[in-house]
Enzyme design. Structure first.
Site, PDB file in Angstrom:
ATOM      1  N   ASP A 258       0.676  -1.025   0.002  1.00 51.10           N
ATOM      2  CA  ASP A 258      -0.071   0.054   0.133  1.00 51.10           C
ATOM      3  C   ASP A 258       0.673   1.247  -0.027  1.00 51.10           C
ATOM      4  O   ASP A 258       2.030   1.278   0.791  1.00 51.10           O
ATOM      5  CB  ASP A 258      -0.911  -0.125   1.194  1.00 51.10           C
ATOM      6  CG  ASP A 258      -1.936   1.049   1.471  1.00 51.10           C
ATOM      7  OD1 ASP A 258      -2.630   1.216   0.391  1.00 51.10           O
ATOM      8  OD2 ASP A 258      -1.763   1.820   2.323  1.00 51.10           O
ATOM      9  N   GLU A 293       1.485  -0.014  -4.857  1.00 50.89           N
ATOM     10  CA  GLU A 293       0.411   0.837  -5.251  1.00 50.89           C
ATOM     11  C   GLU A 293       1.281   2.360  -5.245  1.00 50.89           C
ATOM     12  O   GLU A 293       1.473   2.902  -4.287  1.00 50.89           O
ATOM     13  CB  GLU A 293      -0.686   0.954  -4.224  1.00 50.89           C
ATOM     14  CG  GLU A 293      -1.577   2.215  -4.618  1.00 50.89           C
ATOM     15  CD  GLU A 293      -2.337   2.646  -3.501  1.00 50.89           C
ATOM     16  OE1 GLU A 293      -3.410   3.226  -3.518  1.00 50.89           O
ATOM     17  OE2 GLU A 293      -1.807   2.644  -2.147  1.00 50.89           O
TER      18      GLU A 293
END
Ligand code: CA
Ligand code: CA
Ligand code: CA
Length: 559
Positions: A258, A293
């Site tokens: 993330d 990401e």
């Protein structure tokens, strides 16, 4: 894939003898597509001659490497097994046969072979991106034993499990952070505070978000409840090594990292940190798959690929504002094909082994059906062709395959509503919200029964990718011009093998193209993806290929 029961071939199958009537046609279901050689030589319209489905009779092989058709689910929104209106592990297990029944050549399954679940670790937030404990699962979803069972059931079916790992920030409720705060309030900065970004109040410039703890501040870019880890601290690295080992030892196959964009800060080089994490994970599990990401521009993504990470999401092609949706408006397919090839060149220069990670939307973005709705079902199918036929790994956000739409767009929760397995919206609450409307094209059950549904189109794409492993594993080596900007075509090559992918970006007009031997020798249609009817299959006749509106083909040398 369902078989076409009866296909009439109005051309003689051997000897070049041409029949003119359809009554004496012959059923052909053995999977060998009619080609220019065996079909009518009289120049008759393609529509007069049925072509068998080029997908029929070709073996699909399950992937055993990192190249996967990934399915992303918002964990609490997939399936609720115990009636508490929260999706859970047992619910996911009960639907695994829908995702993949373990046999790539049989069944009513979608065929995806990797599963990315949004975070499952304990957290007060419904999305669970603020981690209160890295070594457990949230009780909303079940127990660690339930999770182990889920991993086992996935592996039985050839589905890899990708764990969503948040390393940039932590929950302010996490005991490690709470203890660090207690120390900081007493002025102690050389203990647990070293795990986090605690500094003197004037350390950061005004544009960096921080939270105040005693006389100090801690960096917190996302929210005051999500303070950030100090990624250069040896203490943090030891902790992260334990976390990675904990989950890899439990059987997960990889991590989705993330917010890697925020790994960079005043004293941390994000690329160096990520390189360390990639090497650490590879040391624990040699074939671990990592996808990050990095929601930013191509230049920064290329930099981040230098860390050696397998994949970073290709944000430029995704979302309602990205290249795929944008090209549907301009119909400039020629330019799209060049973008596919140039992205490939840029990223493979940074990491020769990179695996592109392509998608239409995710849990942070308005559902793609919202952007495509006004263009119709054909456009939804075509958008699926555009990303799934790019080299690399495809990431399909749950519900995209049935055209699920966000009813409103004023909050993330509307992009995270429950999966519709039937025509009724299931009773799952997402941040207090329930789905206000039934799915437009019906749920999974209804769409499996409709040969021309969006779901069956996705199943077809995945089957074709498993029949042609080169699509995921090759490189887009360059665009092919057809002197028509509405046609987008590019080559995919690896180890001397070559395929040509062609898309017709015109929404209403067919295109007749000349396929010459310098493009592909002895060209044959390996797979076709059609907008309206999935029954009128395509073939190259006398060097000509006629493509309906919003259709795509994969062409290779005669098998
Ligand atoms: Ca539940
Ligand atoms: Ca299957
Ligand atoms: Ca950070």
């Amino acid at each position: 894939m369902k078989k076409i029961l009866s296909i009439l071939l109005c051309a003689a199958l051997a000897g070049g003898c041409v029949l003119t009537g359809c009554g004496s046609g012959e059923s052909k279901t053995d999977g060998s597509a009619a080609t220019g050689d065996e079909a009518s030589k009289d120049g008759g319209k393609a529509s007069a001659e049925a072509v068998s489905d080029p997908l029929e009779g070709v073996k699909a092989t399950a992937s055993t490497d990192k190249y996967r058709n990934v399915y992303q689910i918002f964990t609490q929104s997939f399936c609720d097994s115990n009636g508490d209106e929260i999706g859970d592990f047992q619910g996911i297990i009960s639907k695994l046969d829908y995702l993949n029944d373990g046999d790539p050549n049989k069944g009513d399954d979608l065929g995806v072979d990797a599963l990315w679940m949004t975070p499952i670790t304990p957290s007060e937030s419904y999305h669970k991106y603020s981690v209160e404990n890295y070594y457990d699962v949230d009780a909303d979803f079940g127990t660690l034993e339930d999770f182990d069972k889920l991993v086992e059931e996935c592996h039985k079916r050839g589905i890899n499990v990708i764990f969503d790992l948040v390393l940039n920030h932590i929950s302010n409720k996490n005991p490690l952070f709470v203890e660090a705060c207690e120390e900081v309030k007493k002025g102690k900065l050389d203990g647990k505070a070293e795990y986090f970004e605690f500094h003197e109040p004037d350390y950061y410039s005004a544009d960096v978000n921080t939270i105040q703890v005693g006389d100090y501040v801690c960096e917190a870019n996302f929210s005051p409840t999500m303070p950030e880890w100090n990624l250069t601290s040896e203490k943090t690295k030891e902790e992260f090594t334990r976390i990675a080992k904990f989950w890899l030892d439990r059987g997960v196959d990889g991590f989705r990292l993330d917010a890697v964009k925020y790994f960079d800060n005043k004293h941390t080089n994000g690329v160096e940190f990520q390189k360390w994490f990639v090497e650490t994970c590879c040391g624990i599990k040699k074939d671990v798959y990592l996808v990050g990401e990095d929601w930013t521009n191509d230049l920064d993504i290329a930099d981040m690929y230098e860390s050696g990470i397998d994949s970073l999401f290709a944000f430029r092609f995704s979302q309602s504002s990205g290249d795929i949706i944008d090209t549907l408006s301009t119909a400039n397919g020629a330019s799209f094909a060049k973008k596919v090839a140039s992205y490939e060149k840029k990223m493979s220069a940074a990491n020769a082994d990179y695996i592109n990670a392509v998608f239409l939307s995710n849990h942070d973005q308005i559902r793609i059906a919202n952007a495509l709705e006004s263009r119709g079902l054909e456009a939804e199918k075509f958008a699926a062709n555009l990303y799934m036929l790019m080299p690399g790994n495809s990431f399909t956000y749950y519900g995209e395959e049935i055209g699920m739409k966000a009813p409103y767009t004023d909050s993330d929760k509307w992009y995270r509503l429950p999966m519709a397995f039937d025509s009724d919206s299931p009773k799952i609450r997402v941040d207090g919200a329930v789905a206000p409307e039934a799915p437009k094209y019906g749920g999974v059950k209804q769409q499996l029964e409709d040969r021309n549904s969006l779901l069956n189109h996705y199943r077809r794409l995945i089957t074709a990718k498993l029949q042609n492993p080169l699509i995921a594993r090759g490189r887009a080596t360059g665009a092919q011009s057809f002197d028509d900007k509405e046609v987008g075509a590019y080559y995919i090559e690896k180890d001397g093998e070559k395929l040509l992918v062609i898309h017709n970006f015109n929404a209403t007009a067919e295109k007749t193209l000349s396929i010459t031997s310098d493009m592909i020798a002895d060209a044959q249609v390996y797979a076709d993806f059609l907008g309206s009817s999935e029954d009128n299959h395509l073939a190259i006749r006398d060097g000509k290929l006629t493509m309906p509106p919003y259709s795509s083909v994969i062409i290779g040398s005669k098998r």
